[in-house]
Design a protein around this motif. Structure first.
Motif, short mmCIF file in Angstrom:
data_model
loop_
_atom_site.label_atom_id
_atom_site.label_comp_id
_atom_site.label_asym_id
_atom_site.label_seq_id
_atom_site.Cartn_x
_atom_site.Cartn_y
_atom_site.Cartn_z
N TRP A 221 0.88 -1.25 0.12
CA TRP A 221 -0.17 0.02 0.04
C TRP A 221 0.97 1.19 0.11
CZ3 TRP A 221 -1.02 4.12 3.69
CH2 TRP A 221 -2.25 4.96 3.35
N TYR A 222 1.91 1.30 0.90
CA TYR A 222 2.98 2.50 0.91
C TYR A 222 3.56 2.63 -0.50
CZ TYR A 222 1.77 2.70 5.96
OH TYR A 222 1.04 2.72 7.02
N LEU A 223 3.79 1.38 -0.79
CA LEU A 223 4.67 1.42 -2.23
C LEU A 223 3.59 1.84 -3.31
CD1 LEU A 223 6.57 -2.01 -1.80
CD2 LEU A 223 7.93 0.46 -1.87
N LEU A 312 3.44 11.98 7.49
CA LEU A 312 4.78 12.72 7.63
C LEU A 312 5.76 11.79 6.71
CD1 LEU A 312 6.39 14.74 9.06
CD2 LEU A 312 6.87 12.91 11.12
N ALA A 313 5.55 10.61 6.59
CA ALA A 313 6.40 9.91 5.72
C ALA A 313 6.22 10.03 4.19
CB ALA A 313 6.20 8.28 5.89
N PHE A 314 4.95 9.96 3.82
CA PHE A 314 4.55 10.63 2.36
C PHE A 314 5.26 12.18 2.19
CE2 PHE A 314 0.75 7.64 2.92
CZ PHE A 314 1.29 6.81 1.78
N PHE A 315 5.27 12.92 3.13
CA PHE A 315 5.62 14.37 2.95
C PHE A 315 7.15 14.22 2.69
CE2 PHE A 315 7.22 18.58 4.01
CZ PHE A 315 6.16 19.49 3.99
N ASP A 335 2.19 11.54 -4.88
CA ASP A 335 1.43 11.04 -5.80
C ASP A 335 0.31 11.83 -6.17
OD1 ASP A 335 0.56 7.77 -6.74
OD2 ASP A 335 -1.34 9.01 -6.11
N ASN A 336 -0.25 11.88 -7.08
CA ASN A 336 -1.35 12.60 -7.38
C ASN A 336 -2.67 12.62 -6.54
OD1 ASN A 336 -0.03 13.66 -9.49
ND2 ASN A 336 -1.24 12.86 -11.28
N ARG A 337 -2.99 11.18 -6.05
CA ARG A 337 -3.89 11.05 -5.30
C ARG A 337 -3.78 11.64 -3.72
NH1 ARG A 337 -3.43 4.63 -5.99
NH2 ARG A 337 -1.18 5.40 -6.29
N LEU A 338 -2.56 11.72 -3.61
CA LEU A 338 -2.49 12.55 -2.15
C LEU A 338 -2.17 14.00 -2.19
CD1 LEU A 338 0.30 10.01 -0.66
CD2 LEU A 338 -2.26 9.80 -0.38
#
Ligand code: GAP
Length: 437
Positions: A221-223, A312-315, A335-338
């Motif tokens: 999911w994270y990947l 925070l990790a996505f950022f 990612d565009n979704r985020l």
């Protein structure tokens, strides 16, 4: 940069400057390790939650959703073991008076001043509050330290009201509270935070198989949402690290500047919780299998993630810098979704009323399904930099030619490539690129 990652002080500064995250009640000096999400932060969090809910509930038929209350009958926390076991062992320094978690200490003396430490004392991490308006009659209750128990106490309700039978799961997103002793690292360890938890009920004996399944699902999911492989790892808990309810646990860790740190845990909780609730409540909490004619208490596999830590990790993972024509460019390659804002509409000349009018019309036609903003408060170069820094994937520029040829320029955040697109085709063009769920 540290560990190849942006340092948290730079993240904190960008988050405040651009409106992702603020210190809670800042005008009064704030309150320790409690954070508010600003206009962009709330969008990022909503997007993370949407993606989790989609993958856990909408993309499957073996999971139901739930939104249980934060306040629960205090018996819940006796049964779950949190009253007795949810504690950190702490020692105080008799010299400098600082307080330390025993499991963070290397030697037997104070790591700050070398003074002697008091014998360790347990400190429960649950916040207490009172139910009822009259102090004397008030019942002491807790703010939930995990959302999971709301699922366990509703196990029977969900079995009776849905058509599910093991293997099946219940997904929930919500606030949890912990009176953390060692805080710091921005939102990583907060006292009020949000969790996204799945309790997946399985037949005993099938738990190992489902455990492996969920560890790999959750890593993917994270990947799939863009975190780079080299920044994620799986780490198994040593026996002495396991929570009181867990037979086995793997953490998904992200490489922050402060080192590898947990963003999600996947635990095999066995039948621990349902059994304890059955004992204390007197309810059976068994699943009756009509095929075998027998009842049993299911085992539980629990993928439990933190939304604040995931955000925070996505950022951090999206944070990029490069030099373009001798100037430093910072951009968030979400990612565009985020991405909090999907499209920014920018007029090339804010003094030209016709351009402004056209740009506002483009904005109005595009918005509705996702966040679209209009900005004319600076030169186009600065406007691009501002959108890059907050991770907006597409900027649409309306210029003088747009008035005659009906076209606009669409700029891609990561490549900075520009396409000239017919305004009539813009919505389709953008929507296809965004690939939203
Ligand atoms: N129900 C299981 C459970 O709560 P946990 O490992 O204590 O397990 C699960 O917490 C997740 O919740 C963590 O992986 C983390 O992402 C998040 N979390 C826990 N404590 C947190 C805190 N103080 N601040 C932010 N997130 C936290």
């Amino acid at each position: 940069m540290k560990n190849g990652q942006v340092e948290l002080k730079d993240v904190v500064s960008l988050c405040k400057r651009r409106g992702f995250i603020f210190q809670d009640s800042e005008i009064y000096g704030g309150i320790g390790s409690v954070w508010d999400y600003g206009p962009l932060g709330v969008e990022l969090k909503i997007n993370v939650k949407k993606q989790w809910w989609k993958s856990m509930v909408y993309d499957r038929s073996d999971v139901e959703g739930l939104d249980a209350a934060i306040l629960m009958n205090p018996e819940t926390w006796k049964a779950s073991g949190h009253v007795g076991s949810f504690q950190d062992m702490l020692s105080d320094c008799m010299g400098c008076k600082k307080r330390f978690r025993i499991d963070h200490l290397k030697g037997k003396d104070c790591p700050e001043c070398g003074g002697s430490l008091t014998p360790p004392k347990g400190f429960n991490l649950m916040f207490k509050t009172r139910l009822g308006s009259v102090e004397d009659d008030a019942q002491e209750i807790y703010l939930r330290p995990e959302t999971a128990q709301g699922i366990f106490v509703n196990f029977e309700n969900i079995l009776n009201s849905s058509r599910q039978k093991p293997p099946f799961g219940v997904a929930q997103i919500g606030k949890s509270f912990r009176n953390e002793i060692t805080t710091g690292n921005f939102t990583f360890r907060s006292r009020e935070f949000e969790q996204m938890e799945l309790e997946f009920f399985v037949t005993p004996g099938e738990d190992e198989k489902w455990y492996d399944y969920w560890v790999s699902e959750r890593l993917n999911w994270y990947l799939s949402l863009g975190i780079r492989k080299e920044n994620l790892r799986i780490r198994e808990h040593a026996k002495e690290e396991l929570a009181h309810y867990a037979k086995k646990c793997h953490d998904i860790e992200f490489l922050f500047a402060m080192g590898w740190s947990e963003i999600e845990g996947i635990a095999n909780r066995t039948d621990y919780d349902l059994k304890k609730h059955a004992e204390l409540s007197g309810k059976s909490l068994q699943y009756f299998d009509s095929a075998s004619g027998e009842g049993y208490i299911p085992y539980v596999i629990e993928p439990s993630g933190g939304i604040d830590r995931a955000a925070l990790a996505f950022f951090v993972d999206a944070y990029r810098t490069e030099t373009v024509r001798d100037r430093k460019r910072t951009y968030l390659s979400f990612d565009n979704r985020l991405a909090p804002i999907k499209v920014a509409i920018l007029p090339l000349l804010r003094t030209n009323a016709e351009i402004v009018e056209k740009a506002l019309k483009v904005r109005d036609d595009l918005r509705g399904d996702y966040r679209v903003v209009y900005d004319d408060t600076a030169s186009i170069g600065r406007l691009y930099r501002r959108q890059d820094e907050i991770g907006t994937p597409y900027c649409v520029t309306v210029d003088v030619d747009s008035l005659s040829d009906g076209k606009v320029t669409v700029r891609d955040r990561d490549t900075m490539k520009q396409d000239r697109i017919d305004i009539a085709q813009l919505k389709t063009f953008i929507t296809e690129k965004l690939v939203l769920c």
